[in-house]
Scaffold this active site. Structure first.
Site, PDB file in Angstrom:
ATOM      1  N   TYR A  88     -58.791 -41.140  46.691  1.00  0.00           N
ATOM      2  CA  TYR A  88     -59.054 -39.755  46.305  1.00  0.00           C
ATOM      3  C   TYR A  88     -60.508 -39.521  45.897  1.00  0.00           C
ATOM      4  O   TYR A  88     -60.827 -38.517  45.289  1.00  0.00           O
ATOM      5  CB  TYR A  88     -58.109 -39.340  45.162  1.00  0.00           C
ATOM      6  CG  TYR A  88     -56.646 -39.217  45.576  1.00  0.00           C
ATOM      7  CD1 TYR A  88     -56.205 -39.650  46.817  1.00  0.00           C
ATOM      8  CD2 TYR A  88     -55.713 -38.661  44.721  1.00  0.00           C
ATOM      9  CE1 TYR A  88     -54.876 -39.554  47.193  1.00  0.00           C
ATOM     10  CE2 TYR A  88     -54.377 -38.553  45.086  1.00  0.00           C
ATOM     11  CZ  TYR A  88     -53.964 -39.005  46.323  1.00  0.00           C
ATOM     12  OH  TYR A  88     -52.642 -38.899  46.695  1.00  0.00           O
TER      13      TYR A  88
ATOM     14  N   LYS B  25     -49.992 -53.100  46.604  1.00  0.00           N
ATOM     15  CA  LYS B  25     -49.659 -53.566  47.960  1.00  0.00           C
ATOM     16  C   LYS B  25     -50.659 -54.666  48.315  1.00  0.00           C
ATOM     17  O   LYS B  25     -51.348 -54.603  49.348  1.00  0.00           O
ATOM     18  CB  LYS B  25     -49.732 -52.362  48.925  1.00  0.00           C
ATOM     19  CG  LYS B  25     -49.209 -52.627  50.320  1.00  0.00           C
ATOM     20  CD  LYS B  25     -47.710 -52.703  50.420  1.00  0.00           C
ATOM     21  CE  LYS B  25     -47.276 -53.031  51.831  1.00  0.00           C
ATOM     22  NZ  LYS B  25     -45.831 -53.277  51.954  1.00  0.00           N
TER      23      LYS B  25
ATOM     24  N   ASP C 255     -43.594 -50.574  48.075  1.00  0.00           N
ATOM     25  CA  ASP C 255     -42.396 -50.213  48.849  1.00  0.00           C
ATOM     26  C   ASP C 255     -41.130 -50.607  48.086  1.00  0.00           C
ATOM     27  O   ASP C 255     -40.148 -49.848  48.041  1.00  0.00           O
ATOM     28  CB  ASP C 255     -42.422 -50.817  50.263  1.00  0.00           C
ATOM     29  CG  ASP C 255     -42.988 -52.226  50.300  1.00  0.00           C
ATOM     30  OD1 ASP C 255     -43.564 -52.662  49.284  1.00  0.00           O
ATOM     31  OD2 ASP C 255     -42.854 -52.902  51.330  1.00  0.00           O
TER      32      ASP C 255
ATOM     33  N   ASP D 108     -49.418 -40.918  42.607  1.00  0.00           N
ATOM     34  CA  ASP D 108     -49.175 -39.539  43.013  1.00  0.00           C
ATOM     35  C   ASP D 108     -47.807 -39.446  43.703  1.00  0.00           C
ATOM     36  O   ASP D 108     -46.952 -38.615  43.373  1.00  0.00           O
ATOM     37  CB  ASP D 108     -50.297 -39.120  43.969  1.00  0.00           C
ATOM     38  CG  ASP D 108     -50.309 -37.633  44.270  1.00  0.00           C
ATOM     39  OD1 ASP D 108     -49.487 -36.907  43.678  1.00  0.00           O
ATOM     40  OD2 ASP D 108     -51.137 -37.209  45.093  1.00  0.00           O
TER      41      ASP D 108
ATOM     42  N   ASP E 129     -43.734 -38.037  42.093  1.00  0.00           N
ATOM     43  CA  ASP E 129     -42.863 -36.994  42.659  1.00  0.00           C
ATOM     44  C   ASP E 129     -41.454 -37.555  42.880  1.00  0.00           C
ATOM     45  O   ASP E 129     -40.445 -36.889  42.633  1.00  0.00           O
ATOM     46  CB  ASP E 129     -43.404 -36.490  44.009  1.00  0.00           C
ATOM     47  CG  ASP E 129     -44.271 -35.242  43.860  1.00  0.00           C
ATOM     48  OD1 ASP E 129     -44.945 -35.138  42.823  1.00  0.00           O
ATOM     49  OD2 ASP E 129     -44.262 -34.390  44.773  1.00  0.00           O
TER      50      ASP E 129
END
Ligand code: ATP
Length: 339
Positions: free
Chosen positions: A125, A170, A203, A227, A231
């Site tokens: 970002y 990851k 994951d 982010d 959600d």
């Protein structure tokens, strides 16, 4: 004590939620002896249309001079508002709690109580993108300093909770960037022997948030994974209409719902105002700690109690299966606040 609160109503459903939140905060001032000077600040799509800038220097200066900021969702210009505020005010920790609320249908077991601590200043970002017609490239920036700083925040938070931190990454694929993030988390964990530390691939974390959310306490992660996972966590505990967040730096903080501007339901007065109302509760909790003010901490507790009592009454907005509109929901919560 009187606090100067910069208030960005935002776009889409933001102004509807803001009106309901104002009613509640006024009731709180009338009954609890707290004084909040809400200073309206223009920022977002409306500001861009009216003034040519999503976040003008004038708006930025008002926010910077306030004690803290309460912000509704911003639409298309979200990047120019929130990403700039996070960067320029160094609000490096994005705190996103997820916990089921009374009588709200959700897939999470009732004992679920987790917090996502998302690094807020770097990762993909940073805005470092380039492209020609055939290829587009985004640069991912991860530093040891920012990773250690967010890890420290997560461990300190865990000490006030269930004493568990899980670093989400990851590093099997993103060997250099997430390798460095994980290493920094491990380094910090050595100074917190009283907190249980583990790590998990992103994951697997996405799956476990659905399969076993009650096993988590504090999840610490990089900007984009945080982010996305927040959600998911919001939906797992009942939906985006309910979940608040904080963007915290060393001396300033900004509070906002996790959700966006929800253009699909804008202007219909049906949005749930709870995400913004609980963001105001997080703000009061932060003010209570930061300014050593028990009145602010108590005001935060009272908002939580009023929201929970309202939900228990079963009178709720449409996203929760009820029929109240945004204003009625705000009024119902305010009605549960008394002297
Ligand atoms: P943006 O691009 O600004 O993120 P979006 O519509 O893609 O907007 P959200 O605004 O986060 O994403 O909304 C996702 C879904 O959740 C939408 O269907 C929206 O109506 C619903 N939603 C979000 N916030 C609320 C709320 N406060 N009350 C009810 N429904 C909501």
């Amino acid at each position: 004590m009187e606090y100067r609160v910069a208030f960005i109503e935002g776009d889409g459903i933001g102004p509807e939620q803001a009106a309901a939140t104002r009613v509640l905060l006024t009731k709180l001032e009338d009954t609890q002896g707290i004084k909040l000077n809400l200073i309206s600040v223009e920022a977002g799509d409306r500001a861009l249309k009216d003034r040519g800038e999503a976040l003008s220097q004038e708006s930025f200066n008002i926010i910077e001079k306030s004690d803290c900021c309460l912000k509704g969702p911003v639409g298309q210009s979200a990047y120019d508002v929130i990403v700039r505020l996070r960067r320029d005010l160094d609000l490096y920790a994005n705190i996103r709690p997820a916990k089921p609320l009374p009588k709200v249908p959700c897939i999470a077991p009732q004992e679920t109580d987790l917090v996502i601590v998302r690094e807020n200043t770097e990762d993909l970002y940073c805005g470092l993108e380039s492209a020609d017609e055939e290829k587009a490239i985004a640069t991912r920036v991860i530093t040891r300093k920012a990773s250690q700083r967010i890890a420290k925040y997560a461990f300190e938070l865990a000490r006030t909770r269930k004493r568990g931190v899980t670093a989400i990454h990851k590093s099997n694929v993103l060997k250099k960037t997430d390798g460095l993030f994980l290493l920094a988390c491990k380094e910090v964990s050595e100074k917190y022997q009283d907190v249980q530390f583990s790590n998990m691939l992103v994951d697997a974390a996405a799956m476990n948030l659905i399969r076993n959310p009650q096993a988590f306490d504090v999840l610490v992660t990089t900007n984009m994974f945080g982010d996305i996972l927040s959600d998911e966590a919001a939906q797992v505990v009942g939906g985006l209409g309910l979940v608040p967040s904080a963007n915290v730096g060393d001396h300033f903080a900004l509070f906002e719902p996790v959700h966006g501007s929800a253009p699909d339901i804008t202007g219909r007065n049906i949005a749930n105002p709870i995400a913004l109302i609980l963001s105001a509760a997080m703000m009061l909790e932060w003010l209570g700690r930061e300014k050593s003010d028990p009145t602010a901490s108590e005001a935060s507790r009272i908002i939580h109690e009023a929201v929970e009592e309202t939900l228990r009454s079963g009178e709720v907005t449409r996203d929760l299966g009820g029929s109240l509109n945004t204003a009625e929901m705000g009024n119902a919560i305010a009605a549960h606040i008394s002297k």
